[in-house]
Design a protein around this motif. Structure first.
Motif, PDB file in Angstrom:
ATOM      1  N   LEU A  13       0.841  -1.202   0.000  1.00 35.66           N
ATOM      2  CA  LEU A  13       0.000   0.000   0.000  1.00 35.66           C
ATOM      3  C   LEU A  13       0.876   1.253   0.000  1.00 35.66           C
ATOM      4  CD1 LEU A  13      -2.892  -0.967   2.443  1.00 35.66           C
ATOM      5  CD2 LEU A  13      -2.472  -1.652   0.075  1.00 35.66           C
ATOM      6  N   LEU A  14       2.001   1.200   0.703  1.00 27.65           N
ATOM      7  CA  LEU A  14       2.943   2.328   0.671  1.00 27.65           C
ATOM      8  C   LEU A  14       3.531   2.513  -0.722  1.00 27.65           C
ATOM      9  CD1 LEU A  14       4.725   1.747   4.091  1.00 27.65           C
ATOM     10  CD2 LEU A  14       3.409   3.780   3.457  1.00 27.65           C
ATOM     11  N   ASN A  15       3.814   1.404  -1.405  1.00 31.67           N
ATOM     12  CA  ASN A  15       4.284   1.507  -2.790  1.00 31.67           C
ATOM     13  C   ASN A  15       3.245   2.208  -3.658  1.00 31.67           C
ATOM     14  OD1 ASN A  15       6.566   0.035  -2.050  1.00 31.67           O
ATOM     15  ND2 ASN A  15       5.705  -1.920  -2.700  1.00 31.67           N
ATOM     16  N   CYS A  16       1.976   1.868  -3.433  1.00 28.17           N
ATOM     17  CA  CYS A  16       0.891   2.524  -4.176  1.00 28.17           C
ATOM     18  C   CYS A  16       0.843   4.019  -3.888  1.00 28.17           C
ATOM     19  CB  CYS A  16      -0.458   1.896  -3.809  1.00 28.17           C
ATOM     20  SG  CYS A  16      -0.719   0.217  -4.392  1.00 28.17           S
ATOM     21  N   VAL A  17       0.973   4.371  -2.615  1.00 29.47           N
ATOM     22  CA  VAL A  17       0.900   5.775  -2.219  1.00 29.47           C
ATOM     23  C   VAL A  17       1.996   6.589  -2.912  1.00 29.47           C
ATOM     24  CG1 VAL A  17       1.102   7.385  -0.282  1.00 29.47           C
ATOM     25  CG2 VAL A  17      -0.228   5.285  -0.024  1.00 29.47           C
ATOM     26  N   ALA A  18       3.200   6.043  -2.964  1.00 28.65           N
ATOM     27  CA  ALA A  18       4.297   6.746  -3.640  1.00 28.65           C
ATOM     28  C   ALA A  18       3.952   7.015  -5.099  1.00 28.65           C
ATOM     29  CB  ALA A  18       5.581   5.919  -3.542  1.00 28.65           C
ATOM     30  N   CYS A  19       3.384   6.020  -5.759  1.00 32.99           N
ATOM     31  CA  CYS A  19       3.042   6.170  -7.179  1.00 32.99           C
ATOM     32  C   CYS A  19       1.877   7.138  -7.382  1.00 32.99           C
ATOM     33  CB  CYS A  19       2.694   4.803  -7.772  1.00 32.99           C
ATOM     34  SG  CYS A  19       4.097   3.680  -7.833  1.00 32.99           S
ATOM     35  N   ILE A  20       0.950   7.155  -6.438  1.00 28.67           N
ATOM     36  CA  ILE A  20      -0.171   8.101  -6.519  1.00 28.67           C
ATOM     37  C   ILE A  20       0.357   9.527  -6.412  1.00 28.67           C
ATOM     38  CG2 ILE A  20      -2.233   8.936  -5.310  1.00 28.67           C
ATOM     39  CD1 ILE A  20      -2.748   5.954  -4.564  1.00 28.67           C
ATOM     40  N   ALA A  21       1.351   9.737  -5.532  1.00 25.82           N
ATOM     41  CA  ALA A  21       1.947  11.071  -5.396  1.00 25.82           C
ATOM     42  C   ALA A  21       2.599  11.519  -6.703  1.00 25.82           C
ATOM     43  CB  ALA A  21       2.978  11.069  -4.262  1.00 25.82           C
ATOM     44  N   VAL A  22       3.297  10.593  -7.378  1.00 24.53           N
ATOM     45  CA  VAL A  22       3.911  10.919  -8.672  1.00 24.53           C
ATOM     46  C   VAL A  22       2.839  11.203  -9.715  1.00 24.53           C
ATOM     47  CG1 VAL A  22       5.359  10.076 -10.556  1.00 24.53           C
ATOM     48  CG2 VAL A  22       5.976   9.562  -8.188  1.00 24.53           C
ATOM     49  N   ALA A  23       1.841  10.335  -9.767  1.00 25.56           N
ATOM     50  CA  ALA A  23       0.762  10.496 -10.754  1.00 25.56           C
ATOM     51  C   ALA A  23       0.068  11.841 -10.581  1.00 25.56           C
ATOM     52  CB  ALA A  23      -0.235   9.356 -10.624  1.00 25.56           C
ATOM     53  N   ASN A  24      -0.155  12.242  -9.341  1.00 23.83           N
ATOM     54  CA  ASN A  24      -0.767  13.539  -9.069  1.00 23.83           C
ATOM     55  C   ASN A  24       0.136  14.667  -9.558  1.00 23.83           C
ATOM     56  OD1 ASN A  24      -2.884  15.176  -7.403  1.00 23.83           O
ATOM     57  ND2 ASN A  24      -0.913  15.895  -6.636  1.00 23.83           N
ATOM     58  N   LYS A  25       1.443  14.507  -9.359  1.00 25.92           N
ATOM     59  CA  LYS A  25       2.406  15.537  -9.753  1.00 25.92           C
ATOM     60  C   LYS A  25       2.385  15.786 -11.255  1.00 25.92           C
ATOM     61  CE  LYS A  25       6.132  18.183  -9.378  1.00 25.92           C
ATOM     62  NZ  LYS A  25       6.096  19.510  -8.710  1.00 25.92           N
ATOM     63  N   ILE A  26       2.193  14.715 -12.041  1.00 27.88           N
ATOM     64  CA  ILE A  26       2.238  14.886 -13.499  1.00 27.88           C
ATOM     65  C   ILE A  26       0.842  15.021 -14.110  1.00 27.88           C
ATOM     66  CG2 ILE A  26       4.455  13.738 -13.688  1.00 27.88           C
ATOM     67  CD1 ILE A  26       3.124  11.225 -14.586  1.00 27.88           C
ATOM     68  N   GLY A  27      -0.182  15.136 -13.250  1.00 28.49           N
ATOM     69  CA  GLY A  27      -1.508  15.509 -13.745  1.00 28.49           C
ATOM     70  C   GLY A  27      -2.423  14.375 -14.166  1.00 28.49           C
ATOM     71  N   ILE A  28      -2.172  13.163 -13.694  1.00 27.23           N
ATOM     72  CA  ILE A  28      -3.066  12.040 -14.007  1.00 27.23           C
ATOM     73  C   ILE A  28      -4.297  12.120 -13.103  1.00 27.23           C
ATOM     74  CG2 ILE A  28      -3.296   9.517 -14.021  1.00 27.23           C
ATOM     75  CD1 ILE A  28      -0.327   9.353 -14.628  1.00 27.23           C
ATOM     76  N   SER A  29      -5.463  11.916 -13.670  1.00 24.63           N
ATOM     77  CA  SER A  29      -6.711  12.072 -12.927  1.00 24.63           C
ATOM     78  C   SER A  29      -6.878  10.984 -11.874  1.00 24.63           C
ATOM     79  CB  SER A  29      -7.909  12.037 -13.881  1.00 24.63           C
ATOM     80  OG  SER A  29      -8.105  10.722 -14.394  1.00 24.63           O
ATOM     81  N   ASP A  30      -7.676  11.301 -10.838  1.00 28.68           N
ATOM     82  CA  ASP A  30      -7.962  10.314  -9.794  1.00 28.68           C
ATOM     83  C   ASP A  30      -8.627   9.072 -10.378  1.00 28.68           C
ATOM     84  OD1 ASP A  30      -6.942  12.136  -8.052  1.00 28.68           O
ATOM     85  OD2 ASP A  30      -8.862  12.701  -7.153  1.00 28.68           O
ATOM     86  N   LYS A  31      -9.500   9.259 -11.358  1.00 26.75           N
ATOM     87  CA  LYS A  31     -10.192   8.120 -11.950  1.00 26.75           C
ATOM     88  C   LYS A  31      -9.215   7.163 -12.625  1.00 26.75           C
ATOM     89  CE  LYS A  31     -13.912   6.725 -15.082  1.00 26.75           C
ATOM     90  NZ  LYS A  31     -13.121   5.575 -15.575  1.00 26.75           N
ATOM     91  N   LYS A  32      -8.278   7.709 -13.369  1.00 23.64           N
ATOM     92  CA  LYS A  32      -7.288   6.859 -14.044  1.00 23.64           C
ATOM     93  C   LYS A  32      -6.411   6.130 -13.029  1.00 23.64           C
ATOM     94  CE  LYS A  32      -8.263   7.694 -18.382  1.00 23.64           C
ATOM     95  NZ  LYS A  32      -8.796   6.616 -19.255  1.00 23.64           N
ATOM     96  N   ILE A  33      -6.040   6.835 -11.954  1.00 15.20           N
ATOM     97  CA  ILE A  33      -5.241   6.204 -10.897  1.00 15.20           C
ATOM     98  C   ILE A  33      -6.015   5.042 -10.290  1.00 15.20           C
ATOM     99  CG2 ILE A  33      -4.246   6.543  -8.602  1.00 15.20           C
ATOM    100  CD1 ILE A  33      -3.693   9.480  -9.449  1.00 15.20           C
TER     101      ILE A  33
END
Length: 461
Positions: free
Chosen positions: A283-303
Motif C-alpha cells: 500500500l505504501l508503494n501505491c501511495v508513492a506512485c499516486i503522489a507521482v501520478a498527481n504531480k504529473i496531472g493524471i486524474s484520480d479516476k485513471k489512478i
C-alpha cells in the motif's frame, strides 16, 4: 554502425531486460551467462535471443559490434578479457540504457533498498492506463505485459534504479548514470554486503545521488525511514514525503476477500483505492506512485482504474499452483525486512491453514552473518519454517558465514516449528509428509531455488 550486440551475464534481471529491448529494437542480440535459469532465460529464448551457457572467448566468434558487460562479471572473466584484447567496443548496462533507450525521455526513477520492482511496476501501469504510452525497464516481469520492459512513444520512462555497482570498470552505483525528472526513494537499509561495508557506506552512496539530482528532480521520499531522513536533512528544491506521517498517507485499510480497500490522503486530496495487492508495504508503494501520478496531472479516476486492475509481478506473492488444497507461492523476499513484511502480508488470507515459510538465503548479504540475529524475528508470523542451504556456493570465510542451523535453533526458541536442509530435494521429501489442506507454502529466494516450486507441486500431485 552497430548491428550485432553481445551481453556478458545476460540472465540477470537488468541485463536480460536490456537484451530483450535491444532485440525488439532490431539488433541481433546474443548473450552468455554462467547460470541459465528461468524465468529470465525463458523470456530471452522466447524473444529469439541466442544464449551461451558458460563464458568462453569463442562466444565472441560471431564478431559483435558492441559488447555490454554486466556487473556480475570481473575483469578476469574470459570473455571480458577477450573483449579488451580484441578492442571490441563495450559499455556497462546503464550506459547502454542511456545510449539506446532513455535518451529524450523524462525518467521516473525508483530507488531504495526495498520495493523498487513493485513500485516501478505500479508506476508504469498507471501511466499506461492513463494513456501516456510509457516506456519502462524493470527488474521483474509484469503480468499485465508479460514483460519486464516496454518501449512506448510517450514522454515518460520508468526505470528501476539499482544502488549496486555498475561494472568492473565502473564501481559507482547504477542509478548515478540517470538524470531523473522524478525520483521515488523507498528507504535505505543495509544490504549488498559484498560491495558495501556498512550502513554508513550505503548512506554515503545515496547522499551523493541526492546531491546530483536535488536541483533537477522532484523527489518522493518515504517518511518513516531514519536513514533516508538523515540524507534528506539538507534542503531539497522539490520534495514530497509519503508514509504514516507523510504528506501522502493511507488510512482505513480493509482486506475484503483477496482485495484491499484504503483511503489515500495527500495535499488537498483524498481518494478511495481498491486493489488486488495486500500488505502495508504494497500500500505504501501505491501511495508513492499516486503522489507521482498527481504531480504529473493524471486524474484520480485513471489512478483508481489502474490500481484496481493491476495484476502484479511474477515472483512477488505469485501463486504457482494449488494441489490437494495446498497453495504454493513464490516470492523474491530475501532481506529480513522483506521476509517479515511478505509473511505478514499473506497471513490474513490463510487463517484456516498454516503458513509454511521456505527460505533460501542465497544473496551475498544473507550468506554472511550480518543478519544472523535479525532473521529469526522475520519469521514470527509463520507456523513452520524450512531453511535450505543455498544452491550456489561462495568463498566466504567460516567465521563470516551465515548459519542456517543457528537460525533454526533461534526460531525454535520463539516457539515456531523449524527445520534445516542440505538441499531442496531433501526439503521437499521431508515437507511432503507434513502438508495439510489449506496450507500455504511460501517460498522465498532471489534465485531459481532448484525449480523447487515445480518439483513440490509435482510431488503433491
Amino acid at each position: 554502425m552497430i548491428k550485432k550486440i553481445h551481453l556478458i551475464a545476460a540472465c540477470g534481471t537488468g541485463m536480460g531486460t536490456l537484451a530483450c529491448i535491444l532485440k525488439e529494437m532490431g539488433y541481433r542480440v546474443t548473450g552468455s551467462d554462467q547460470n541459465i535459469y528461468p524465468p529470465m532465460s525463458d523470456l530471452l529464448k522466447e524473444k529469439g535471443i541466442s544464449l551461451f551457457t558458460g563464458y568462453d572467448s569463442s562466444n565472441l566468434d560471431h564478431k559483435p559490434d558492441l559488447v555490454i558487460i554486466g556487473n556480475a562479471v570481473t575483469k578476469m572473466n574470459v570473455e571480458a578479457r577477450a573483449v579488451l584484447q580484441k578492442g571490441i567496443p563495450y559499455l556497462s548496462m546503464p550506459q547502454a540504457v542511456n545510449k539506446f533507450i532513455a535518451k529524450n525521455k523524462k525518467i521516473i526513477l525508483v530507488t531504495g533498498t526495498h520495493g523498487k520492482t513493485t513500485t516501478s511496476s505500479i508506476m508504469a501501469y498507471i501511466l499506461f492506463v492513463a494513456g501516456m504510452d510509457p516506456s519502462f525497464m524493470i527488474g521483474g516481469i509484469l503480468k499485465d505485459f508479460n514483460s519486464s520492459f516496454r518501449i512506448g512513444s510517450g514522454e515518460y520512462m520508468v526505470i528501476e534504479g539499482d544502488e549496486y555497482d555498475t561494472a568492473f570498470f565502473d564501481k559507482g552505483p547504477k542509478f548515478m548514470h540517470y538524470d531523473p525528472e522524478i525520483t521515488i526513494m523507498t528507504g535505505i537499509e543495509f544490504d549488498h554486503a559484498d560491495i558495501f561495508t556498512d550502513i554508513d557506506h550505503i548512506k554515503t552512496i545515496f547522499a551523493n545521488f541526492v546531491k546530483k539530482i536535488e536541483k533537477v528532480s522532484h523527489i518522493i521520499a518515504y517518511d518513516d525511514n531514519d536513514n533516508l531522513k538523515e540524507i534528506l536533512d539538507t534542503p531539497v528544491s522539490s520534495i514530497e514525503s509519503y508514509g504514516k506521517q507523510g504528506q501522502w498517507s493511507f488510512s482505513n485499510h480493509v482486506q475484503e476477500n483477496s482485495k484491499t480497500l484504503f483511503d489515500v490522503k495527500g495535499p488537498n486530496k483524498k481518494v478511495l483505492i481498491k486493489t488486488n495487492m495486500v500488505g502495508e508495504h504494497n500500500l505504501l508503494n501505491c501511495v508513492a506512485c499516486i503522489a507521482v501520478a498527481n504531480k504529473i496531472g493524471i486524474s484520480d479516476k485513471k489512478i483508481c482504474d489502474a490500481l484496481k486492475s493491476f495484476s502484479g509481478i511474477k515472483r512477488r506473492q505469485e501463486i504457482r499452483g494449488i494441489r490437494n488444497g495446498v497453495t504454493v507461492m513464490d516470492d523474491f523476499a530475501h532481506h529480513p525486512t522483506a521476509v517479515r513484511e511478505t509473511i505478514k502480508a499473506v497471513r490474513p488470507f490463510y487463517k484456516s491453514g498454516r503458513i509454511i515459510a521456505v527460505f533460501e538465503p542465497r544473496t551475498n548479504t544473507s550468506m554472511r552473518k550480518f543478519f544472523q540475529e535479525i532473521y529469526p524475528d522475520s519469521f514470527l508470523d509463520a507456523d513452520m519454517v524450512c531453511v535450505c542451504e543455498p544452491a550456489i556456493k561462495k568463498n566466504i570465510p567460516q567465521k563470516d558465514k551465515f548459519s542456517i542451523k543457528q537460525l533454526v535453533l533461534d526460531i525454535e526458541k520463539k516457539g515456531i516449528e523449524a527445520y534445516s536442509f542440505e538441499n531442496s530435494d531433501k526439503l521437499i521429501n521431508a515437507l511432503i509428509s507434513k502438508l495439510r489442506p489449506d496450507d500455504l507454502v511460501l517460498i522465498m529466494s532471489n534465485g531459481g531455488f532448484d525449480n523447487i516450486h515445480v518439483k513440490l507441486l509435482e510431488k503433491i500431485q
